[in-house]
Design an enzyme around this catalytic site. Structure first.
Site, mmCIF file in Angstrom:
data_model
loop_
_atom_site.group_PDB
_atom_site.id
_atom_site.type_symbol
_atom_site.label_atom_id
_atom_site.label_comp_id
_atom_site.label_asym_id
_atom_site.label_seq_id
_atom_site.Cartn_x
_atom_site.Cartn_y
_atom_site.Cartn_z
ATOM 1 N N LYS A 108 1.159 4.053 -2.855
ATOM 2 C CA LYS A 108 0.942 5.536 -2.738
ATOM 3 C C LYS A 108 2.200 6.620 -2.895
ATOM 4 O O LYS A 108 2.065 7.655 -3.212
ATOM 5 C CB LYS A 108 0.520 5.971 -1.085
ATOM 6 C CG LYS A 108 -0.976 5.201 -0.904
ATOM 7 C CD LYS A 108 -1.881 6.110 -1.747
ATOM 8 C CE LYS A 108 -3.387 5.303 -1.344
ATOM 9 N NZ LYS A 108 -4.413 6.048 -2.312
ATOM 10 N N TYR B 188 0.815 -1.204 -0.081
ATOM 11 C CA TYR B 188 -0.023 0.007 0.114
ATOM 12 C C TYR B 188 0.691 0.944 0.152
ATOM 13 O O TYR B 188 0.768 2.137 -0.733
ATOM 14 C CB TYR B 188 -1.031 0.020 1.338
ATOM 15 C CG TYR B 188 -1.840 1.250 1.384
ATOM 16 C CD1 TYR B 188 -2.920 1.497 0.319
ATOM 17 C CD2 TYR B 188 -1.604 1.899 2.390
ATOM 18 C CE1 TYR B 188 -3.709 2.439 0.535
ATOM 19 C CE2 TYR B 188 -2.550 3.074 2.532
ATOM 20 C CZ TYR B 188 -3.625 3.183 1.533
ATOM 21 O OH TYR B 188 -4.405 4.518 1.683
#
Lengths: 264, 257
Positions: free
Chosen positions: B180, B176
């Site tokens: 990002k 994740y």
């Protein structure tokens, strides 16, 4: 002749009825079939009176809770036995006119229904559309009256003693009001399942699950496509008030055709 | 009903925690194209709207600001293009693109614990990086590219919803976080490239919401960027004050340091 007293009393009565509602923003949805959904329906004080009445009925009048139907898992209390307490709002002409108005239906003033209680672990129901007939005693109710079934006429078949006047109508507006289910959480079961279709073999119908959240309701015009059922698998007691307002049989025949009405 | 005056916002992930709050907070201020996979935001739309139970024939003012819900799995081929086409067909313009949809799977036992992390690479990068890239490129190709003066006059822009995880290390968030971080850099490069035709691009990088920062504040940060003139920035929301750039709005702080 209209008296001054009547003129003054009607708005006051309407205002008292309006004051029962917590807000005036109910939600009209068009999927999986047109229906209205509302949270926080009644003001907290009145809602509390309703749940207190439910508690009192279960404690003091257990004999009222009879089996709703031979093949249905709920026990219940008929609307006719709820007229004197706060649950009597559901048999008021104001409520009848409100639900008929939202559904856009010209209703007869005839209403039926009951308080439903499903014990934990109740089984999944079967999809049905509610487009059923109902028989009511006497002449049609006046514009300020409601009429409920009684013992003189079999509500489902119209069977009655010779000389007893009765009328056949058809369910037009269905209301499910959820109450007495404190702290419901996802996973607790007991939702109402709404189906987008019931076609066979094509594909599985999409399900919309309406949770039995306290002080919420779902309301819809009964049509041949309003497929729904009790989703069962409730881990706790599940309470609701289920009721229907009716339209004339002629209206139903004109609207849906005779072959669409589901006879008992 | 749109008046044609409101700014048109296309937001993905519109039924998630942030998307729902954004729609509920701003549906009367923007014409919103709300892209959702399954659920829908709790605001008037073509799927649901308000009725006054005591006067059902009476118009309810909020119904004049219905959002336009489009259901889509944006990782499927052609779906981004379909959404762009629908948005332009419905409103004729997009003033604000909010890339909010995100995929997140945590790996608290690390990336070498079985194949879980490897299998989650594609889903993370497809939705968290690939979909914002595709939306930005397609909107530019189909609408913004040859409308420079109008873009500048309308202050058109992109807000990518990143995360503080894109610049900080949090155990279990490797994929994740990496996605990002890529989104942050994608934002900077898009800002540089789209300056040619007057479309700005920024990212917000909130800390955990609603646990550490109110979701409403995160939604407000999107609007603050929309009305600002910033471009090429990655702005923290709810991050420590020492990360803030005092020359900018108090709600927004530079996320990377």
């Amino acid at each position: 002749m209209v008296t001054t007293e009547w003129v003054l009393d009607a708005p006051a009565k309407a205002q008292r009825f309006a004051d029962l509602f917590a807000h005036r923003r109910w939600i009209r949805r068009n999927q999986p079939f047109p229906h209205v959904y509302a949270r926080d329906v009644f003001v907290p004080e009145f809602y509390q009176r309703m749940t207190d009445e439910l508690t009192r009925l279960r404690r003091e009048r257990p004999e009222l809770f009879g089996k709703v139907a031979a093949d249905y898992s709920a026990d219940g209390v008929r609307l006719a036995d709820l007229r004197d307490g706060p649950l009597g709002v559901f048999v008021s002409r104001e409520w009848h006119d409100l639900i008929a108005g939202i559904a856009g239906v010209t209703a007869t003033g005839d209403i039926e229904g009951s308080l439903h209680h499903h014990a934990p672990g109740a089984p999944y129901g079967w999809p049905h559309n509610d487009l059923n007939p109902g028989w009511f005693p006497g002449e049609p109710p006046g514009p300020d009256e409601v009429r409920l079934p009684d013992e003189t006429v079999n509500t489902k078949t119209g069977e009655r003693a010779p000389g007893v006047i009765a009328r056949e109508s058809v369910r037009a507006v269905a209301v499910l009001f959820y109450f007495g289910n404190p702290g419901w959480q996802p996973g607790d079961g007991g939702e109402t399942a709404l189906y987008d279709n019931m076609s066979e073999g094509e594909k599985l119908p999409e399900l919309t699950l309406v949770p039995p959240l306290d002080n919420s309701l779902i309301l819809f015009e009964v049509t041949p496509r309003t497929w729904h059922t009790f989703a069962g698998n409730n881990t706790k007691d599940r309470n609701s008030l289920v009721m229907w307002a009716h339209r004339t049989k002629d209206d139903a025949l004109q609207r849906w055709g005779g072959d669409r009405i589901v006879y008992w | 009903m749109s008046t044609g005056e409101r700014r048109v916002c296309l937001i993905t992930g519109a039924s998630g925690t942030l998307g729902d709050v954004f729609c509920r907070s701003y549906y009367t201020e923007y014409d919103i194209v709300a892209v959702c996979r399954t659920r829908t935001p709790a605001v008037p739309s073509q799927l649901e709207w308000f009725v006054d139970p005591l006067d059902p024939e009476k118009a309810v003012p909020e119904n004049n600001s219905r959002i336009f819900v489009v259901r889509a799995d944006l990782t499927q081929p052609g779906e981004v293009e379909r959404v762009v086409d629908l948005a332009l067909a419905r409103y004729g313009k997009v003033d604000l693109l909010v890339n909010n949809a995100a995929h997140i799977r945590l790996h608290p036992r690390g990336i070498v614990d079985g194949d879980g992390a490897l299998e989650q690479f594609e889903p993370h990068f497809a939705l968290n990086v690939g979909v914002p890239l595709r939306f930005s490129a397609r909107l530019a190709q189909r609408f913004w590219l040859h409308a420079g003066p109008e873009n500048r006059a309308r202050n058109r822009n992109i807000v990518n919803v990143s995360s503080i995880s894109g610049s900080e290390v949090y155990p279990g968030q490797t994929l994740y976080s990496a996605s990002k971080a890529a989104l942050n850099q994608l934002t900077r490069n898009i800002a540089d490239e789209f300056a040619e035709f007057g479309v700005r691009a920024n990212a917000i990088a909130p800390t955990s919401f609603p646990a550490l920062v109110p979701t409403e504040q995160v939604a407000q940060a999107i609007v603050e960027l929309d009305i600002s003139t910033f471009t090429g920035g990655v702005f923290g929301v709810g991050v420590e004050p020492d990360a803030a750039d005092n020359g900018r709005d108090a709600q927004l702080a530079e996320a990377e340091h």
